[in-house]
Design an enzyme around this catalytic site. Structure first.
Site, PDB file in Angstrom:
ATOM      1  N   CYS A 127     115.333 -94.198 -12.638  1.00  0.00           N
ATOM      2  CA  CYS A 127     114.685 -93.650 -11.454  1.00  0.00           C
ATOM      3  C   CYS A 127     115.726 -92.915 -10.610  1.00  0.00           C
ATOM      4  O   CYS A 127     116.869 -93.353 -10.497  1.00  0.00           O
ATOM      5  CB  CYS A 127     113.973 -94.732 -10.649  1.00  0.00           C
ATOM      6  SG  CYS A 127     115.034 -95.632  -9.512  1.00  0.00           S
ATOM      7  N   GLU A 128     115.292 -91.804 -10.048  1.00  0.00           N
ATOM      8  CA  GLU A 128     116.229 -90.990  -9.270  1.00  0.00           C
ATOM      9  C   GLU A 128     116.479 -91.570  -7.884  1.00  0.00           C
ATOM     10  O   GLU A 128     117.370 -91.118  -7.174  1.00  0.00           O
ATOM     11  CB  GLU A 128     115.726 -89.549  -9.170  1.00  0.00           C
ATOM     12  CG  GLU A 128     114.465 -89.373  -8.347  1.00  0.00           C
ATOM     13  CD  GLU A 128     114.003 -87.926  -8.350  1.00  0.00           C
ATOM     14  OE1 GLU A 128     114.468 -87.154  -9.189  1.00  0.00           O
ATOM     15  OE2 GLU A 128     113.164 -87.587  -7.489  1.00  0.00           O
ATOM     16  N   HIS A 129     115.700 -92.568  -7.494  1.00  0.00           N
ATOM     17  CA  HIS A 129     115.880 -93.137  -6.159  1.00  0.00           C
ATOM     18  C   HIS A 129     116.941 -94.228  -6.119  1.00  0.00           C
ATOM     19  O   HIS A 129     117.611 -94.403  -5.115  1.00  0.00           O
ATOM     20  CB  HIS A 129     114.548 -93.691  -5.636  1.00  0.00           C
ATOM     21  CG  HIS A 129     113.477 -92.659  -5.564  1.00  0.00           C
ATOM     22  ND1 HIS A 129     112.220 -92.835  -6.079  1.00  0.00           N
ATOM     23  CD2 HIS A 129     113.513 -91.401  -5.059  1.00  0.00           C
ATOM     24  CE1 HIS A 129     111.510 -91.728  -5.882  1.00  0.00           C
ATOM     25  NE2 HIS A 129     112.272 -90.850  -5.266  1.00  0.00           N
ATOM     26  N   HIS A 130     117.039 -94.986  -7.201  1.00  0.00           N
ATOM     27  CA  HIS A 130     117.974 -96.118  -7.209  1.00  0.00           C
ATOM     28  C   HIS A 130     118.941 -96.080  -8.391  1.00  0.00           C
ATOM     29  O   HIS A 130     119.809 -96.949  -8.505  1.00  0.00           O
ATOM     30  CB  HIS A 130     117.207 -97.442  -7.263  1.00  0.00           C
ATOM     31  CG  HIS A 130     116.181 -97.582  -6.187  1.00  0.00           C
ATOM     32  ND1 HIS A 130     114.870 -97.210  -6.344  1.00  0.00           N
ATOM     33  CD2 HIS A 130     116.286 -98.035  -4.907  1.00  0.00           C
ATOM     34  CE1 HIS A 130     114.194 -97.433  -5.220  1.00  0.00           C
ATOM     35  NE2 HIS A 130     115.037 -97.927  -4.330  1.00  0.00           N
ATOM     36  N   GLN A 138     108.521 -91.340 -12.524  1.00  0.00           N
ATOM     37  CA  GLN A 138     107.631 -91.454 -13.678  1.00  0.00           C
ATOM     38  C   GLN A 138     106.576 -90.337 -13.722  1.00  0.00           C
ATOM     39  O   GLN A 138     106.259 -89.812 -14.784  1.00  0.00           O
ATOM     40  CB  GLN A 138     106.948 -92.835 -13.661  1.00  0.00           C
ATOM     41  CG  GLN A 138     106.117 -93.089 -14.915  1.00  0.00           C
ATOM     42  CD  GLN A 138     105.496 -94.479 -14.909  1.00  0.00           C
ATOM     43  OE1 GLN A 138     106.026 -95.400 -14.300  1.00  0.00           O
ATOM     44  NE2 GLN A 138     104.363 -94.623 -15.580  1.00  0.00           N
ATOM     45  N   HIS A 193     109.574-100.852 -13.912  1.00  0.00           N
ATOM     46  CA  HIS A 193     110.674-100.302 -13.113  1.00  0.00           C
ATOM     47  C   HIS A 193     111.584-101.422 -12.626  1.00  0.00           C
ATOM     48  O   HIS A 193     111.155-102.269 -11.841  1.00  0.00           O
ATOM     49  CB  HIS A 193     110.109 -99.542 -11.909  1.00  0.00           C
ATOM     50  CG  HIS A 193     109.382 -98.291 -12.280  1.00  0.00           C
ATOM     51  ND1 HIS A 193     109.860 -97.036 -11.975  1.00  0.00           N
ATOM     52  CD2 HIS A 193     108.234 -98.103 -12.964  1.00  0.00           C
ATOM     53  CE1 HIS A 193     109.026 -96.127 -12.442  1.00  0.00           C
ATOM     54  NE2 HIS A 193     108.027 -96.743 -13.039  1.00  0.00           N
ATOM     55  N   CYS A 202     113.893-101.154 -10.568  1.00  0.00           N
ATOM     56  CA  CYS A 202     114.145-101.068  -9.122  1.00  0.00           C
ATOM     57  C   CYS A 202     113.112-101.861  -8.347  1.00  0.00           C
ATOM     58  O   CYS A 202     113.382-102.306  -7.231  1.00  0.00           O
ATOM     59  CB  CYS A 202     114.232 -99.623  -8.640  1.00  0.00           C
ATOM     60  SG  CYS A 202     112.720 -98.679  -8.760  1.00  0.00           S
TER      61      CYS A 202
HETATM   62 ZN   LIG Z   1     113.684 -96.697  -8.051  1.00  0.00          ZN
END
Ligand SMILES: [Zn+2]
Length: 199
Positions: free
Chosen positions: A88-91, A129, A157, A159
């Site tokens: 994931c690009e956020h975490h 996703q 996920h 995260c």
């Molecule tokens: Zn994430």
């Protein structure tokens, strides 16, 4: 103060190696990067990160170029249960699961082994996703202009799971439906029932 111009090389973040940066991260989380178990960790992390993001060095045209074939066939082509691993690009934590891909040809097909490679190429980038789902569908659409493309991704996920957020909803399903999969309920339902069928 004496001038030191010209005597020192300026150190910037960009001038540090990926290994140096990971060594710094290890320190920042409270570790001692010089202890035995961690000595080679920055090197491993750099290598691992390069592998997990290798999709940036590839493109769909190159992956598919020798595997587009003319056919006189217009039934649904479906490849189910394609295992994928992404981040994931956020975490920058993994999400992973299964992809199900289908299309209805319009004079051209893609070599079957190339569909998992295409999924892998987009998965090995920093993703969300929904975008991953859409990019797979769009790449097939652009490559062979089929009557329609459908992609479903089922993923877990880390995260969410590791950080204790929404543990009970940690499996996420996304879909992209183009062409006849969008416009014809019967085609979409045929795909969905094929996906749900075990095996
Ligand atoms: Zn994430």
């Amino acid at each position: 103060m004496a001038s030191m111009s010209g005597s020192l090389e300026e150190v910037t973040l960009a001038s540090l190696s990926t290994e140096d940066l990971y060594r710094e991260i290890l320190s920042r989380v409270g570790e001692d990067p010089t202890r035995d178990g961690l000595l080679d960790t920055p090197k491993r992390m750099a290598k691992s990160m390069a592998y997990l993001t290798r999709g940036y060095t590839m493109d769909a045209t190159a992956v598919l170029h020798d595997a587009l074939f003319d056919v006189d066939y217009d039934e649904m082509v479906i490849v189910k249960e394609i295992e994928f691993f992404s981040m994931c690009e956020h975490h920058l934590l993994p999400f992973f699961g299964k992809a199900h891909v289908a299309y209805v040809p319009n004079g051209k097909v893609v070599g079957l082994s190339k569909i998992p490679r295409l999924v892998d190429m987009f998965a090995r980038r920093l993703q969300v996703q929904e975008r991953l789902t859409r990019e797979i569908a769009d790449a097939i659409d652009e490559a062979i202009h089929p009557q329609g493309v459908a992609v479903i991704l089922e993923a877990q996920h880390l995260c969410m799971m590791m950080r204790g957020v929404e543990k009970q909803h940690s499996a996420t399903t996304t879909s992209a439906m183009l062409g006849v999969f969008k416009s014809q309920l019967q085609t979409r339902n045929e795909f969905l029932s094929l996906v749900r069928r075990a095996g």
